[in-house]
Design a protein around this motif. Structure first.
Motif, PDB file in Angstrom:
ATOM      1  N   HIS A   1       6.468   7.701   5.572  1.00  9.42           N
ATOM      2  CA  HIS A   1       5.847   8.969   5.175  1.00  9.42           C
ATOM      3  C   HIS A   1       4.942   8.833   3.958  1.00  9.42           C
ATOM      4  O   HIS A   1       4.156   9.743   3.659  1.00  9.42           O
ATOM      5  N   ARG A   2       5.024   7.685   3.271  1.00 11.10           N
ATOM      6  CA  ARG A   2       4.198   7.455   2.088  1.00 11.10           C
ATOM      7  C   ARG A   2       2.836   6.860   2.441  1.00 11.10           C
ATOM      8  O   ARG A   2       1.990   6.666   1.558  1.00 11.10           O
ATOM      9  N   ILE A   3       2.595   6.533   3.702  1.00 13.31           N
ATOM     10  CA  ILE A   3       1.311   5.947   4.110  1.00 13.31           C
ATOM     11  C   ILE A   3       0.187   6.947   3.893  1.00 13.31           C
ATOM     12  O   ILE A   3       0.244   8.092   4.356  1.00 13.31           O
ATOM     13  N   ASP A   4      -0.829   6.518   3.189  1.00 14.33           N
ATOM     14  CA  ASP A   4      -1.971   7.381   2.891  1.00 14.33           C
ATOM     15  C   ASP A   4      -2.697   7.769   4.180  1.00 14.33           C
ATOM     16  O   ASP A   4      -3.068   6.914   4.981  1.00 14.33           O
TER      17      ASP A   4
ATOM     18  N   ASP B   1       0.814  -1.218   0.000  1.00 16.15           N
ATOM     19  CA  ASP B   1       0.000   0.000   0.000  1.00 16.15           C
ATOM     20  C   ASP B   1       0.846   1.266   0.000  1.00 16.15           C
ATOM     21  O   ASP B   1       0.360   2.328  -0.398  1.00 16.15           O
ATOM     22  N   TYR B   2       2.095   1.165   0.475  1.00 16.92           N
ATOM     23  CA  TYR B   2       2.885   2.395   0.596  1.00 16.92           C
ATOM     24  C   TYR B   2       4.358   2.252   0.207  1.00 16.92           C
ATOM     25  O   TYR B   2       5.015   3.254  -0.106  1.00 16.92           O
ATOM     26  N   ILE B   3       4.908   1.052   0.236  1.00 20.49           N
ATOM     27  CA  ILE B   3       6.311   0.862  -0.142  1.00 20.49           C
ATOM     28  C   ILE B   3       6.389   0.718  -1.663  1.00 20.49           C
ATOM     29  O   ILE B   3       5.652  -0.075  -2.243  1.00 20.49           O
ATOM     30  N   PRO B   4       7.249   1.497  -2.330  1.00 22.62           N
ATOM     31  CA  PRO B   4       7.379   1.371  -3.784  1.00 22.62           C
ATOM     32  C   PRO B   4       7.599  -0.070  -4.221  1.00 22.62           C
ATOM     33  O   PRO B   4       8.325  -0.829  -3.572  1.00 22.62           O
ATOM     34  N   GLU B   5       6.980  -0.442  -5.330  1.00 24.72           N
ATOM     35  CA  GLU B   5       6.980  -1.832  -5.794  1.00 24.72           C
ATOM     36  C   GLU B   5       8.379  -2.398  -5.983  1.00 24.72           C
ATOM     37  O   GLU B   5       8.613  -3.588  -5.743  1.00 24.72           O
ATOM     38  N   LYS B   6       9.328  -1.548  -6.393  1.00 29.55           N
ATOM     39  CA  LYS B   6      10.670  -2.053  -6.667  1.00 29.55           C
ATOM     40  C   LYS B   6      11.378  -2.557  -5.410  1.00 29.55           C
ATOM     41  O   LYS B   6      12.383  -3.258  -5.516  1.00 29.55           O
ATOM     42  N   TYR B   7      10.868  -2.204  -4.223  1.00 30.04           N
ATOM     43  CA  TYR B   7      11.484  -2.654  -2.965  1.00 30.04           C
ATOM     44  C   TYR B   7      10.785  -3.886  -2.388  1.00 30.04           C
ATOM     45  O   TYR B   7      11.179  -4.370  -1.323  1.00 30.04           O
ATOM     46  N   LEU B   8       9.758  -4.385  -3.070  1.00 33.13           N
ATOM     47  CA  LEU B   8       8.964  -5.493  -2.535  1.00 33.13           C
ATOM     48  C   LEU B   8       9.298  -6.808  -3.225  1.00 33.13           C
ATOM     49  O   LEU B   8       9.688  -6.820  -4.390  1.00 33.13           O
ATOM     50  N   PRO B   9       9.111  -7.922  -2.501  1.00 32.05           N
ATOM     51  CA  PRO B   9       8.777  -7.986  -1.077  1.00 32.05           C
ATOM     52  C   PRO B   9       9.998  -7.638  -0.234  1.00 32.05           C
ATOM     53  O   PRO B   9      11.134  -7.758  -0.697  1.00 32.05           O
TER      54      PRO B   9
END
Length: 348
Positions: free
Chosen positions: A109-112, A89-97
């Protein structure tokens, strides 16, 4: 002092016993990072965290509960103050999982919907006495203890943190700070904050560090950390490559920076209010267990950290912790499901 702005709480949690999570973690584990069991072991104490929040901090605006995807079966997901946040929901996709706390923390800080003023908890940090908004923020600034320390005396003197000269995340944080800030200028501008009498004897350490040109470390409290969301944005803006490098790692590595970097930025920009270091205490459960159990039962501190650091008698320590917390927080709270039983037919 009246607080006019909302204050949110943020807490990440992982169910280390979830087979789906274990399977995904196994896909990426290469033994190059920190994947020790103590990083993911669940003590089953989370209900006491929510009970403590409801009883001791009823003023909280919202609780942002960060999870890989699993949710405790006893959690009341309809609670009006609860916001369940999946990593995606908030961590950029390139860092997941990710299986590292660092990307989880450094992207908060990216949490909606996250308030500008928030308090970050690890899932081993608990409230054990009533706290006020002013325990965390005053004059719109985070409350903290900025005491200089000798922790990183062997810090390389070349400014930019590079993998070949990094010994720990603490070293990396401090190297970034010394690259971005001049110690002499910072202390001159904010001397009344770095040498506050509120620090008591702990503050003596700052005076001992005056002869040194660089900042070598700060007092670490392992307690809830008050942050401004905008400060996280600033750290990313000024250190994009360093932050990106850390968040690319699936597991914690010694080349990472961590949330302390944001805290240190707050110090060096003067964006904090000095407070006593005696608000709480961190206990190593396998070394200071009995002291921790007594402190909880007697409510000696407003907040405590129960640090899991070894593979000692986990079952015994877990039972003793449950007994201690249940003595001060015996009743279910509104964050828990109370009107039905769980899937096993037992109370949640």
């Amino acid at each position: 002092m009246k607080i006019t702005h909302p204050i949110d709480f943020v807490i990440p949690w992982v169910d280390g016993n979830d087979p789906a999570w274990q399977a995904e973690r196994a896909k990426y584990s290469d033994d190059s990072g920190d994947s020790r069991i103590v990083r993911f072991r669940d003590w089953g104490l989370l209900p006491y965290w929510f009970r403590g929040v409801e009883k001791f901090a009823p003023w909280v605006n919202k609780v942002h509960f960060i999870t890989w995807g699993h949710v405790p079966k006893w959690l009341n997901i309809e609670h009006p103050k609860l916001h369940i946040v999946n990593h995606k929901d908030y961590i950029p996709e390139k860092y997941l999982p990710t299986f590292s706390a660092n990307p989880i923390e450094l992207n908060i800080h990216r949490i909606d919907g996250l308030a500008e003023h928030f308090v970050y908890f690890n899932d081993d940090i608990f409230l054990t006495k009533p706290v006020k908004e002013t325990d965390f923020f005053r004059n719109s600034l985070p409350c903290d203890t900025a005491v200089l320390g000798p922790a990183n005396l062997f810090l390389p003197d070349n400014g930019i943190p590079l993998p070949e000269n990094v010994f720990s995340m603490g070293f990396n944080d401090i190297m970034v700070i010394n690259h971005r800030f001049n110690k002499k200028e910072v202390l001159k501008k904010y001397w009344y904050k770095f040498f506050s009498p509120k620090y008591g004897k702990t503050g003596i350490s700052s005076f001992l560090q005056l002869p040194y040109r660089q900042i070598y470390g700060f007092y670490v409290h392992h307690l809830p950390s008050a942050f401004r969301k905008s400060m996280l944005g600033l750290v990313w803006q000024e250190n994009p490559e360093i932050m990106d490098h850390t968040c690319q790692n699936k597991f914690r590595k010694f080349t990472d920076v961590n949330q302390w970097l944001v805290q240190y930025y707050q110090f060096c920009t003067g964006n904090f209010v000095p407070v006593s270091p005696g608000r709480g205490k961190c206990f190593d459960i396998f070394k200071e267990g009995m002291e921790a159990f007594r402190a909880i039962k007697k409510q000696k501190y407003k907040m405590i950290c129960c640090n899991d650091s070894a593979d000692a008698d986990f079952e015994l320590a877990s039972k003793q912790l449950h007994d201690a917390f249940s003595s001060i927080l015996p009743d279910k709270c509104s964050f828990e499901i109370t009107d039905k039983t769980d899937k096993n037919g037992q109370n949640g």
